[in-house]
Design a protein around this motif. Sequence first.
Motif, PDB file in Angstrom:
ATOM      1  N   GLY A  74       1.886  21.708  13.997  1.00 40.42           N
ATOM      2  CA  GLY A  74       2.057  21.622  12.556  1.00 40.42           C
ATOM      3  C   GLY A  74       3.446  21.227  12.111  1.00 40.42           C
ATOM      4  O   GLY A  74       3.674  21.030  10.906  1.00 40.42           O
ATOM      5  N   ALA A  75       4.393  21.085  13.021  1.00 38.67           N
ATOM      6  CA  ALA A  75       5.763  20.752  12.643  1.00 38.67           C
ATOM      7  C   ALA A  75       5.894  19.259  12.377  1.00 38.67           C
ATOM      8  O   ALA A  75       5.206  18.433  12.971  1.00 38.67           O
ATOM      9  N   VAL A  76       6.791  18.929  11.467  1.00 41.28           N
ATOM     10  CA  VAL A  76       7.064  17.523  11.160  1.00 41.28           C
ATOM     11  C   VAL A  76       8.201  17.002  12.032  1.00 41.28           C
ATOM     12  O   VAL A  76       8.146  15.894  12.549  1.00 41.28           O
ATOM     13  N   GLU A  77       9.230  17.822  12.194  1.00 41.01           N
ATOM     14  CA  GLU A  77      10.393  17.413  12.969  1.00 41.01           C
ATOM     15  C   GLU A  77      10.206  17.744  14.451  1.00 41.01           C
ATOM     16  O   GLU A  77       9.391  18.600  14.816  1.00 41.01           O
ATOM     17  N   VAL A  78      10.955  17.053  15.278  1.00 41.62           N
ATOM     18  CA  VAL A  78      10.922  17.301  16.709  1.00 41.62           C
ATOM     19  C   VAL A  78      12.306  17.705  17.186  1.00 41.62           C
ATOM     20  O   VAL A  78      13.314  17.333  16.593  1.00 41.62           O
ATOM     21  N   SER A  79      12.324  18.507  18.249  1.00 41.17           N
ATOM     22  CA  SER A  79      13.587  18.795  18.921  1.00 41.17           C
ATOM     23  C   SER A  79      13.661  17.907  20.147  1.00 41.17           C
ATOM     24  O   SER A  79      12.639  17.548  20.733  1.00 41.17           O
ATOM     25  N   ALA A  80      14.869  17.535  20.530  1.00 43.64           N
ATOM     26  CA  ALA A  80      14.995  16.575  21.623  1.00 43.64           C
ATOM     27  C   ALA A  80      16.196  16.887  22.505  1.00 43.64           C
ATOM     28  O   ALA A  80      17.192  17.439  22.040  1.00 43.64           O
ATOM     29  N   VAL A  81      16.059  16.564  23.783  1.00 46.15           N
ATOM     30  CA  VAL A  81      17.172  16.607  24.726  1.00 46.15           C
ATOM     31  C   VAL A  81      17.263  15.229  25.367  1.00 46.15           C
ATOM     32  O   VAL A  81      16.247  14.534  25.540  1.00 46.15           O
ATOM     33  N   THR A  82      18.482  14.804  25.692  1.00 44.05           N
ATOM     34  CA  THR A  82      18.678  13.475  26.256  1.00 44.05           C
ATOM     35  C   THR A  82      19.583  13.546  27.481  1.00 44.05           C
ATOM     36  O   THR A  82      20.341  14.501  27.669  1.00 44.05           O
ATOM     37  N   GLY A  83      19.499  12.535  28.303  1.00 43.88           N
ATOM     38  CA  GLY A  83      20.352  12.430  29.476  1.00 43.88           C
ATOM     39  C   GLY A  83      20.497  10.980  29.884  1.00 43.88           C
ATOM     40  O   GLY A  83      19.656  10.134  29.556  1.00 43.88           O
ATOM     41  N   SER A  84      21.578  10.670  30.593  1.00 43.96           N
ATOM     42  CA  SER A  84      21.833   9.307  31.037  1.00 43.96           C
ATOM     43  C   SER A  84      22.412   9.325  32.444  1.00 43.96           C
ATOM     44  O   SER A  84      23.060  10.291  32.854  1.00 43.96           O
ATOM     45  N   GLY A  85      22.172   8.252  33.166  1.00 40.26           N
ATOM     46  CA  GLY A  85      22.707   8.153  34.520  1.00 40.26           C
ATOM     47  C   GLY A  85      22.398   6.799  35.112  1.00 40.26           C
ATOM     48  O   GLY A  85      22.318   5.798  34.401  1.00 40.26           O
ATOM     49  N   THR A  86      22.207   6.757  36.436  1.00 42.68           N
ATOM     50  CA  THR A  86      21.944   5.511  37.141  1.00 42.68           C
ATOM     51  C   THR A  86      20.726   5.669  38.039  1.00 42.68           C
ATOM     52  O   THR A  86      20.351   6.774  38.408  1.00 42.68           O
ATOM     53  N   ALA A  87      20.127   4.528  38.385  1.00 44.03           N
ATOM     54  CA  ALA A  87      18.911   4.543  39.201  1.00 44.03           C
ATOM     55  C   ALA A  87      18.840   3.284  40.044  1.00 44.03           C
ATOM     56  O   ALA A  87      19.420   2.253  39.705  1.00 44.03           O
ATOM     57  N   MET A  88      18.110   3.377  41.157  1.00 42.28           N
ATOM     58  CA  MET A  88      17.852   2.227  42.021  1.00 42.28           C
ATOM     59  C   MET A  88      16.373   2.180  42.362  1.00 42.28           C
ATOM     60  O   MET A  88      15.662   3.172  42.223  1.00 42.28           O
ATOM     61  N   LEU A  89      15.946   1.021  42.858  1.00 43.22           N
ATOM     62  CA  LEU A  89      14.557   0.828  43.250  1.00 43.22           C
ATOM     63  C   LEU A  89      14.439   0.949  44.755  1.00 43.22           C
ATOM     64  O   LEU A  89      15.199   0.342  45.499  1.00 43.22           O
ATOM     65  N   ALA A  90      13.486   1.758  45.219  1.00 40.47           N
ATOM     66  CA  ALA A  90      13.229   1.895  46.651  1.00 40.47           C
ATOM     67  C   ALA A  90      11.744   2.159  46.866  1.00 40.47           C
ATOM     68  O   ALA A  90      11.162   3.024  46.214  1.00 40.47           O
ATOM     69  N   GLN A  91      11.132   1.387  47.751  1.00 49.27           N
ATOM     70  CA  GLN A  91       9.730   1.555  48.113  1.00 49.27           C
ATOM     71  C   GLN A  91       8.822   1.539  46.886  1.00 49.27           C
ATOM     72  O   GLN A  91       7.862   2.293  46.791  1.00 49.27           O
TER      73      GLN A  91
END
Length: 265
Positions: A74-91
Amino acid sequence: MNSARTLSLILFATIIDTSAARAGPIKDQWAAETSQTRDGRTIRTIATFTYDGRVQNGRALWLVDVRCETRAPGAVEVSAVTGSGTAMLAQGGWGGNASPIGDVYVVEAENDLQGGKGKLEVDNPACASGIPTIKQRPRGAATLTLPKVEPTGRPWMHNGSMVMINPEAGVVVYLEPKASLRPAVNVGSVLFRGTLKPGGDAHGTAYAFKEGCPPAPYPVRGRYSDRDYTLTLRGAGPIRKGCEVVGYSERSPHAVLAFSYLLDD
C-alpha cells in the motif's frame, strides 16, 4: 551464494584494482532486473553494467551499479539501497562486487546451462534475486585495442599475417596483419604475451580480435622449437555473442595458433 560462485568472485577481486588502464572511447551499457515478494513487500533489483574502455590484465573491466528498492504493501514511496563496483565476464556470467551491497552475479538466459532462464544473484537481504529481465545495451562504435608494442624480434607467418616474435620479451606482435584483420588489428597489436623458451615450453595469454570489440584473452600453451623454427600454441578459444564472450571451446578457430619462421639463418 554457493562456494564455487564465492571462489570465482574472490578470484575476480584479486585482479581488479583502480589502476586499470583506459583504452576508450567505447561506451557500452546494459541492465538486468528482477523482483521478489517477501512478507508482503515488493523488492526490486536493477544491476547496470557499463563499459567505458578500461582494461585490467588484458581483460575488459566493467563498472557495475546496483539499486535495490523495497515497497511496503500500500505504500507509494520506496526505500532504496545502492552500491557500485567493478565486474568481469567469466564462463558466460558477469561477476563482481558492488560495495556496500556486496557480490553480484548475472547470467543471461541463453548462457544459463542449468535452467536456461538466466539468473541475477545479489548477496544482500535487502535485494531481490531471481530470473532477470535483460535490457538491450547500445554498442560502442569505436574499436578497443590493447596498448601497442613495437614489433621487434624475428619475422614469422601466422594464418596469412606477418608477426614478430621476441622470445626475450615474451611477445608475439602483428607486423603486417592480413587484409581481413585490419579493421580490428593494427601494427603493434599483441597476439600473445607470456613465456617463450626456444627449444622449450611456451605458455601465456593469447588474444582473439573482432572489429568493434575488446580483444578476448584466453590461456594457451605449446612448444617453441628452435630446431625447425615452429611454434604452436593451443587453448580453448573464445566463443562470442556479439562482442560478449559467452564461452570457450577447443573447436574455436582461435584454439590452435600455428607459426612458421620466414627466414633461414
